[in-house]
Structure formats: C-alpha cells, structure tokens
Design a protein around this motif. Structure first.
Motif, PDB file in Angstrom:
ATOM      1  N   ARG A  82       0.921  -1.627   0.154  1.00  0.00           N
ATOM      2  CA  ARG A  82      -0.173  -0.283  -0.004  1.00  0.00           C
ATOM      3  C   ARG A  82       0.933   1.443   0.284  1.00  0.00           C
ATOM      4  O   ARG A  82       0.681   2.120  -0.942  1.00  0.00           O
ATOM      5  N   MET A  83       1.791   1.032   0.333  1.00  0.00           N
ATOM      6  CA  MET A  83       2.906   2.354   1.293  1.00  0.00           C
ATOM      7  C   MET A  83       3.869   2.433  -0.686  1.00  0.00           C
ATOM      8  O   MET A  83       4.731   3.168  -0.580  1.00  0.00           O
ATOM      9  N   VAL A  84       3.736   0.987  -1.436  1.00  0.00           N
ATOM     10  CA  VAL A  84       4.645   1.474  -3.058  1.00  0.00           C
ATOM     11  C   VAL A  84       5.849   1.368  -1.988  1.00  0.00           C
ATOM     12  O   VAL A  84       6.639   2.311  -2.966  1.00  0.00           O
ATOM     13  N   VAL A  85       5.541   0.847  -1.575  1.00  0.00           N
ATOM     14  CA  VAL A  85       7.951   0.778  -1.372  1.00  0.00           C
ATOM     15  C   VAL A  85       8.093  -1.361  -0.889  1.00  0.00           C
ATOM     16  O   VAL A  85       7.735  -2.090  -0.996  1.00  0.00           O
ATOM     17  N   PRO A  86       9.294  -1.622  -0.935  1.00  0.00           N
ATOM     18  CA  PRO A  86      10.246  -3.539  -0.712  1.00  0.00           C
ATOM     19  C   PRO A  86       9.277  -3.428   0.211  1.00  0.00           C
ATOM     20  O   PRO A  86       9.427  -3.313   0.999  1.00  0.00           O
ATOM     21  N   ALA A  87       8.956  -4.513   0.350  1.00  0.00           N
ATOM     22  CA  ALA A  87       7.931  -5.446   1.111  1.00  0.00           C
ATOM     23  C   ALA A  87       9.179  -5.860   2.598  1.00  0.00           C
ATOM     24  O   ALA A  87       8.714  -5.789   3.220  1.00  0.00           O
ATOM     25  N   HIS A  88      10.256  -6.634   2.044  1.00  0.00           N
ATOM     26  CA  HIS A  88      11.387  -6.594   3.026  1.00  0.00           C
ATOM     27  C   HIS A  88      12.666  -5.947   2.052  1.00  0.00           C
ATOM     28  O   HIS A  88      13.193  -6.875   1.290  1.00  0.00           O
ATOM     29  N   ARG A  89      13.112  -5.614   3.043  1.00  0.00           N
ATOM     30  CA  ARG A  89      14.868  -5.200   3.043  1.00  0.00           C
ATOM     31  C   ARG A  89      15.299  -5.431   4.014  1.00  0.00           C
ATOM     32  O   ARG A  89      14.993  -5.223   5.147  1.00  0.00           O
TER      33      ARG A  89
ATOM     34  N   ASN B 274      16.358 -14.794   0.776  1.00  0.00           N
ATOM     35  CA  ASN B 274      15.607 -13.745   1.348  1.00  0.00           C
ATOM     36  C   ASN B 274      14.670 -13.958   0.925  1.00  0.00           C
ATOM     37  O   ASN B 274      13.052 -14.467   1.343  1.00  0.00           O
ATOM     38  N   GLN B 275      14.269 -14.715  -0.477  1.00  0.00           N
ATOM     39  CA  GLN B 275      12.900 -14.820  -1.214  1.00  0.00           C
ATOM     40  C   GLN B 275      12.077 -16.119  -0.960  1.00  0.00           C
ATOM     41  O   GLN B 275      10.490 -16.112  -0.691  1.00  0.00           O
ATOM     42  N   ARG B 276      13.154 -16.755  -1.052  1.00  0.00           N
ATOM     43  CA  ARG B 276      12.576 -18.242  -0.296  1.00  0.00           C
ATOM     44  C   ARG B 276      12.111 -18.168   1.087  1.00  0.00           C
ATOM     45  O   ARG B 276      10.618 -18.978   1.202  1.00  0.00           O
ATOM     46  N   LEU B 277      12.585 -17.689   2.033  1.00  0.00           N
ATOM     47  CA  LEU B 277      11.889 -17.550   3.130  1.00  0.00           C
ATOM     48  C   LEU B 277      10.668 -16.811   3.167  1.00  0.00           C
ATOM     49  O   LEU B 277       9.956 -17.219   3.864  1.00  0.00           O
TER      50      LEU B 277
ATOM     51  N   PRO C 243      23.379 -12.689  -5.136  1.00  0.00           N
ATOM     52  CA  PRO C 243      22.026 -13.520  -5.882  1.00  0.00           C
ATOM     53  C   PRO C 243      21.953 -14.914  -5.071  1.00  0.00           C
ATOM     54  O   PRO C 243      20.741 -14.769  -5.031  1.00  0.00           O
ATOM     55  N   LEU C 244      22.568 -15.567  -4.168  1.00  0.00           N
ATOM     56  CA  LEU C 244      22.320 -16.453  -3.461  1.00  0.00           C
ATOM     57  C   LEU C 244      21.798 -16.562  -2.296  1.00  0.00           C
ATOM     58  O   LEU C 244      20.631 -16.120  -1.829  1.00  0.00           O
TER      59      LEU C 244
END
Length: 333
Positions: free
Chosen positions: A200-207, A276-279, A270-271
């Motif tokens: 909703r805030m148009v930001v990355p979900a998780h950095r 991070n994406q898998r978690l 990359p790894l």
C-alpha cells in the motif's frame, strides 16, 4: 486491545530545531493509521514532546512547521515501543546536551519493559541513556563515526540498514527507518500483514537489515531492465533448485556479470537474495495455508523440513511451527 502502544519522541529545543517531517511521518504512517482489513487490532500511537504539555510551546521543525502534542516525556513510560527520531543537529555535530530529561525518560521506559527503537541520529539519544552499551547499533552513515567516537561502549556498524538486537533496535537514516518500522510490523503481526502494508505504501516488502546502507547506482538503467525480468522469473520458480548459473543463462549474461548487477541492484549476493525470497515465500505459506512443513519447504525451494527449520531459526528467530502458531491463528481470527 491494540497491537501494542507506540510512543514517538518529538525532540526540540529553542534554537536547536530537530525533527524532520519525513522521519517523523514514517512511524505516523506505519503505526498511526489503522488497517482494519489487515489486523483487527492495530497500534495505539502517541506523540511525546520534549517540551512539557500545557506550556503553550510547540515543537518546531526545521522547515517552518510546528507541532503541539498532548504528551510529554512521561508518556514514554508504559509504552510497548518507544521510537526516537533524529535528535537536534547540534547534539550530534557539536556534542551539545540532549533536551533535558530525555535520557532519563528513555531509561525509565526501557526499565518498564518498552522495546526501544531509534531512527537515524536517534541512536545518539539511546546511547546517551546507556541503552546501547555492549550492543551492536547503527545510524546514518554520515554520523556513525561520531557515534562510535562519543560512545566507545557501542559497537557501531555503518554498513547496514538496521540492527535488531531484540529489545533495542536502531536504523540508518531516512528510508532505512521505514524498513525498520515495517520489520517491527513483521515481528508483531507477521509477514503477510507487513507485505500488504508495504504494498500500500509502494515500497519493497522486505529489505533485510543486513543490506548495505548505500548501493552502487552506477549501473545503467538498461541493466536494471534486463535484471528485473529474471528476478521476477526466479520468484515465480522458487520451488526449483536455482543456481547463479541458471539465473545468468536466463538473463543472457555471464555469472560474474549477473553477480555484480544483482549486488548493485539489491545490495546482496544472488544466493542471499534467493534465500531471502524463499524465506518470505515460506512465511507467507505458513501464515495462509495449513500445508505440512515438508510441503512448504518443497514449494519455497528450501528442500527439506530440516533445512527450512535451520534457516528459520537462523534468520527469523523461531521455528516454523512456532511461527505458524503465532500468525496463522491471528489471521484466521
């Protein structure tokens, strides 16, 4: 009942304008606006000025705005979370004292059980209160050398977005404060709620907090355009045993070039990006489905339940089963 009370410190002294609209707006936006479709009970937010309420004086920003709050520093005690945004510049640059009573109020709030959070140079206030002694902490990279020199008991890390040390958390400046506030929502209400709020805030979900404060932006825009589709493809195929070579072939570039571009665009390898994406996928499945942990490990590309459990304990801090019990039931309710 709310998701917890959040007290935000608004610091100001005559001649020492401090609070900046952007940094103050971050906790106001994240914690101050109810989200009834995301969580039945949102946060209870209050602003606490270093000026005593009822004196007729207002906290004055450095761009000509003023702010009057109904709470003074006594409002920090009893809050579940206390957030300190930037302190007055002369307190950082010249070592002038903090607003009277602030350090003591922070110590009392922490002693009463509050989770203490600083955004940018708010770390100087936590350090002055002694709350960062023996801990790892961060601030905006322009001020970390001063923080380390002034408070040698603090382990200052100038290379990260934020540091989560359990009951005390610190962030770098500006948008890193938003990353930390969304991280708090993720801790309190789960990945699904934090991801939806970020959307909703148009930001990355998780950095992740360990991501670099500053990223090399010298990569031409055409590089990002070429990288974006392969990262989206990877997100859609996390159940596969993806490697850097796989992504490089998909992007029609060498593994070395892919490594460099991913690191430039995301601040991580990359790894690590894949992990991070898998978690994140596993968190979402734990919250939204009743699939067995073995199946979630398979769908998120983490292979086995044991591998999923290992990475969850290391990076999320709890076992998958405990995470599901905390957030699946909350969403179901």
């Amino acid at each position: 009942m709310s998701a917890g009370s959040v007290a935000v410190v608004v610091t100001d002294e005559i001649g020492l304008p401090s609070w900046e609209l952007y940094e103050l707006s971050i906790p106001l936006t994240v914690f101050g606006k109810t989200q009834p479709d995301l969580a039945e009970h949102w946060y209870d937010l209050r602003l606490c000025s270093t000026r005593e309420p009822g004196t007729g004086e207002e906290a004055r920003g450095d761009i000509g705005l003023s702010l009057r709050t109904p709470y003074g520093l006594d409002g920090l005690v009893g809050a579940d979370t206390v957030i300190v945004t930037s302190v007055p510049d002369p307190c950082v640059e010249e070592g002038r004292p903090l607003p009277p009573g602030l350090a003591d109020a922070l110590r009392r709030a922490h002693a009463s059980g509050a989770r203490m959070v600083s955004l940018c140079t708010g770390a100087f206030a936590l350090a002055e209160a002694g709350l960062l002694d023996g801990r790892r902490a961060t601030a905006h990279w322009m001020h970390t050398a001063q923080l380390a020199a002034r408070y040698p008991e603090v382990t200052v890390d100038d290379s990260v977005l934020y540091v989560d040390d359990g009951d005390v958390l610190t962030s770098a400046g500006l948008t890193a404060g938003l990353d930390l506030c969304l991280h708090l929502v993720r801790r309190d209400l789960g990945a699904h709620v934090a991801n939806q709020l970020a959307r909703r805030m148009v930001v990355p979900a998780h950095r992740p907090g360990g991501q670099a404060q500053f990223i090399d932006l010298s990569v031409p825009a055409t590089d990002d355009e070429g990288l974006g589709p392969v990262l989206e493809w990877a997100r859609a195929h996390l159940d596969r045993p993806l490697t850097v070579d796989d992504l490089a072939r998909r992007a029609a570039m060498s593994p070395r070039t892919l490594y460099r571009r991913v690191q430039a665009a995301t601040g991580t390898t990359p790894l690590q990006w894949l992990l991070n994406q898998r978690l994140a996928r596993a968190q979402s499945l734990l919250e939204s489905t009743d699939l067995p942990v073995e199946k979630i490990a398979e769908l998120s590309g983490l292979g086995t339940a044991n591998n999923l459990r290992h990475h969850f304990l290391k990076h999320v801090g709890v076992a998958p089963g405990d995470y599901r019990r905390s957030f699946f039931s909350r969403r179901a309710a």
